[in-house]
Scaffold this active site. Structure first.
Site, PDB file in Angstrom:
ATOM      1  N   SER A 138       3.966   6.941  10.326  1.00  0.00           N
ATOM      2  CA  SER A 138       3.412   7.367   9.071  1.00  0.00           C
ATOM      3  C   SER A 138       4.066   8.454   8.259  1.00  0.00           C
ATOM      4  O   SER A 138       4.757   9.338   8.892  1.00  0.00           O
ATOM      5  CB  SER A 138       1.955   8.018   9.569  1.00  0.00           C
ATOM      6  OG  SER A 138       1.368   8.708   8.562  1.00  0.00           O
ATOM      7  N   TYR A 180      -3.345  13.559  13.777  1.00  0.00           N
ATOM      8  CA  TYR A 180      -3.220  12.211  13.345  1.00  0.00           C
ATOM      9  C   TYR A 180      -1.498  12.162  13.167  1.00  0.00           C
ATOM     10  O   TYR A 180      -0.931  11.321  13.788  1.00  0.00           O
ATOM     11  CB  TYR A 180      -3.833  11.598  11.975  1.00  0.00           C
ATOM     12  CG  TYR A 180      -3.148  10.315  11.601  1.00  0.00           C
ATOM     13  CD1 TYR A 180      -3.346   9.166  12.302  1.00  0.00           C
ATOM     14  CD2 TYR A 180      -2.350  10.349  10.541  1.00  0.00           C
ATOM     15  CE1 TYR A 180      -2.904   7.847  11.943  1.00  0.00           C
ATOM     16  CE2 TYR A 180      -1.875   9.049   9.845  1.00  0.00           C
ATOM     17  CZ  TYR A 180      -1.940   7.974  10.673  1.00  0.00           C
ATOM     18  OH  TYR A 180      -1.288   6.884  10.137  1.00  0.00           O
TER      19      TYR A 180
HETATM   20  C1  UGA Z   1      -2.716   7.177   4.159  1.00  0.00           C
HETATM   21  C2  UGA Z   1      -3.592   6.618   5.142  1.00  0.00           C
HETATM   22  O1  UGA Z   1      -4.928   6.772   5.367  1.00  0.00           O
HETATM   23  C3  UGA Z   1      -2.735   6.913   6.553  1.00  0.00           C
HETATM   24  O2  UGA Z   1      -3.421   5.884   7.574  1.00  0.00           O
HETATM   25  C4  UGA Z   1      -1.406   6.763   6.303  1.00  0.00           C
HETATM   26  O3  UGA Z   1      -0.892   6.820   7.654  1.00  0.00           O
HETATM   27  C5  UGA Z   1      -0.882   7.543   5.463  1.00  0.00           C
HETATM   28  O4  UGA Z   1      -1.471   7.229   4.113  1.00  0.00           O
HETATM   29  C6  UGA Z   1       0.430   7.812   5.336  1.00  0.00           C
HETATM   30  O5  UGA Z   1       0.967   7.429   4.271  1.00  0.00           O
HETATM   31  O6  UGA Z   1       1.208   8.245   6.077  1.00  0.00           O
HETATM   32  P1  UGA Z   1      -3.391   9.246   2.801  1.00  0.00           P
HETATM   33  O7  UGA Z   1      -2.106   9.436   2.060  1.00  0.00           O
HETATM   34  O8  UGA Z   1      -4.051  10.442   2.998  1.00  0.00           O
HETATM   35  O9  UGA Z   1      -3.343   8.585   4.209  1.00  0.00           O
HETATM   36  O10 UGA Z   1      -4.234   8.165   1.916  1.00  0.00           O
HETATM   37  P2  UGA Z   1      -5.600   8.193   1.129  1.00  0.00           P
HETATM   38  O11 UGA Z   1      -6.522   8.596   2.308  1.00  0.00           O
HETATM   39  O12 UGA Z   1      -5.817   7.066   0.390  1.00  0.00           O
HETATM   40  O13 UGA Z   1      -5.500   9.637   0.382  1.00  0.00           O
HETATM   41  C7  UGA Z   1      -4.666   9.765  -0.724  1.00  0.00           C
HETATM   42  C8  UGA Z   1      -5.029  10.969  -1.597  1.00  0.00           C
HETATM   43  O14 UGA Z   1      -6.088  10.935  -2.194  1.00  0.00           O
HETATM   44  C9  UGA Z   1      -4.864  12.357  -0.821  1.00  0.00           C
HETATM   45  O15 UGA Z   1      -4.454  13.261  -1.531  1.00  0.00           O
HETATM   46  C10 UGA Z   1      -6.491  12.601  -0.562  1.00  0.00           C
HETATM   47  O16 UGA Z   1      -6.816  13.806  -0.433  1.00  0.00           O
HETATM   48  C11 UGA Z   1      -7.121  12.178  -1.783  1.00  0.00           C
HETATM   49  N1  UGA Z   1      -8.494  11.517  -1.740  1.00  0.00           N
HETATM   50  C12 UGA Z   1      -8.930  10.667  -0.766  1.00  0.00           C
HETATM   51  C13 UGA Z   1      -9.420  12.047  -2.679  1.00  0.00           C
HETATM   52  O17 UGA Z   1      -8.928  12.695  -3.854  1.00  0.00           O
HETATM   53  N2  UGA Z   1     -10.466  11.532  -2.690  1.00  0.00           N
HETATM   54  C14 UGA Z   1     -11.023  10.708  -1.722  1.00  0.00           C
HETATM   55  O18 UGA Z   1     -12.138  10.245  -1.698  1.00  0.00           O
HETATM   56  C15 UGA Z   1     -10.116  10.315  -0.606  1.00  0.00           C
END
Ligand code: UGA
Length: 341
Positions: free
Chosen positions: A133, A158
């Site tokens: 990840s 994670y």
């Molecule tokens: C995602 C995946 O969920 C992980 O399983 C994976 O390992 C990871 O990518 C990775 O690239 O390594 P993440 O980048 O946190 O994790 O992706 P999202 O859950 O889609 O979040 C993206 C961004 O949107 C974050 O900054 C989060 O804080 C934000 N977010 C999320 C919001 O602003 N609102 C929400 O309702 C959800």
């Protein structure tokens, strides 16, 4: 290169999951025999997983084994399959949920990965490819993130389990000559995606007229990567097992290399997107504006991700390049069709 996969027997763990489903479909199309393994757990709606499996099961060269990788006997069950290649994508995913249920991460990502490694020790495949990840980069702020920089300051359990998987894979490469590639995926999105991720939550809320929560919008950026690009990279990588590097300098160890057949590799779009731009792109694809409520940065979240893809391109001649607007239009079209929205 993918012709090497025709007729090969490939184990895909997490075949009912988002990336596993897409990889299994592409491997079947490339002529491989695909053995899927999944416990179809309820982290998100199991009906979505069942629907993915139903599509794959239409293919005569696909079979699904319903198996929890962390359960006793899992290693023996995997080894008995005698796979030519192992593509390990089963995991407890999600950054923020690891604060809610940390034990689920140790079980799936540590015990489950140990089962896979032990199976590969007993019945060696040509290549173990597994999901890591972008979150392993944690506190790192030198952008773009390079595999040749260390990744030792994870921000969530994670991320720590994914980094631990890479270290575990190194020991099995060293001890047993198991060739492995750990793929650091960068926020993968697309049709048949994961309902817990931001792009899905934004789309669902916009189309339902509900509120979108934006966490620390001004600070965040993600290198969002379209799933078809990830699948294309994986199909090219599977036949390319690493060898130990005879030039490895143990006095100045390169984190991305080893005397053992070990490799870690970024798979990202090399195009960081600020969070407000992600939302605007989804609004455009939906043809509607979102009702936004701003919230603080969530514990465990990294600030900015951006993948260096030089190694991936040098190795495979390919790097992801789908424009966010194109990929998101395809996701939203799928979402609407799937939900009748
Ligand atoms: C995602 C995946 O969920 C992980 O399983 C994976 O390992 C990871 O990518 C990775 O690239 O390594 P993440 O980048 O946190 O994790 O992706 P999202 O859950 O889609 O979040 C993206 C961004 O949107 C974050 O900054 C989060 O804080 C934000 N977010 C999320 C919001 O602003 N609102 C929400 O309702 C959800």
């Amino acid at each position: 290169m993918t012709s090497d996969l025709a007729g090969a027997r490939i184990l895909v763990t997490g075949a009912a999951g988002f990336i596993g489903f897409h990889c299994a479909g592409a491997l079947l199309a490339a002529g491989a025999e695909v053995v899927g393994m999944d416990n179809l757990n309820a982290y998100y709606d199991p009906a979505l997983k069942e629907a993915r499996v139903e599509l794959l099961s239409r293919h005569s060269r696909f079979a699904l084994h319903r198996q929890d990788l962390a359960a006793p006997g899992a290693a023996a069950a995997i080894a008995a399959l005698r796979a030519d290649y192992v593509l390990h994508l089963a995991a407890q995913a999600g950054v923020r949920y690891s604060l809610t249920d940390p034990a689920a991460y140790l079980k799936s990502n540590m015990d489950g990965f140990l089962s896979v490694l032990e199976a590969c020790r007993a019945a060696p495949p040509k290549h173990l490819v597994y999901a890591s990840s972008s979150s392993v980069y944690g506190l790192n702020a030198a952008l773009p993130f390079s595999e040749h920089a260390g990744a030792d300051h994870p921000l969530s359990l994670y991320a720590a389990t994914k980094r631990a998987n890479e270290l575990m894979a190194h020991t099995y490469a060293h001890l047993f000559g198991l060739p492995s590639s750990g793929l650091r995926f960068f926020t993968v999105y697309g049709p048949w995606g994961r309902p817990d991720m931001a792009y899905w939550r934004f789309t669902r809320a916009i189309l339902a007229g509900e509120t979108v929560e934006l966490y620390a919008a001004a600070e965040m950026q993600r290198d969002l990567t379209y799933v078809d690009d990830v699948v294309a990279a994986i199909l090219r990588l599977l036949p390319l097992a690493p060898a130990g590097d005879p030039g490895f300098d143990a006095t100045r160890p390169d984190p991305a290399s080893s005397t053992a057949p070990y490799r870690v590799l970024n798979i990202g779009n090399h195009t960081p997107v600020p969070l407000p731009e992600l939302l605007a792109t989804i609004e455009q694809a939906c043809g509607r504006r979102a009702n936004v409520v701003h919230k603080p940065r969530q514990p465990g979240d990294g600030l900015r991700t951006w993948a260096a893809v030089d190694d991936l391109a040098a190795l495979t001649g390919f790097a992801p390049r789908t424009r966010l607007a194109d990929g998101m239009a395809r996701f939203v079209a799928w979402y609407r069709a799937h939900h009748g929205a």
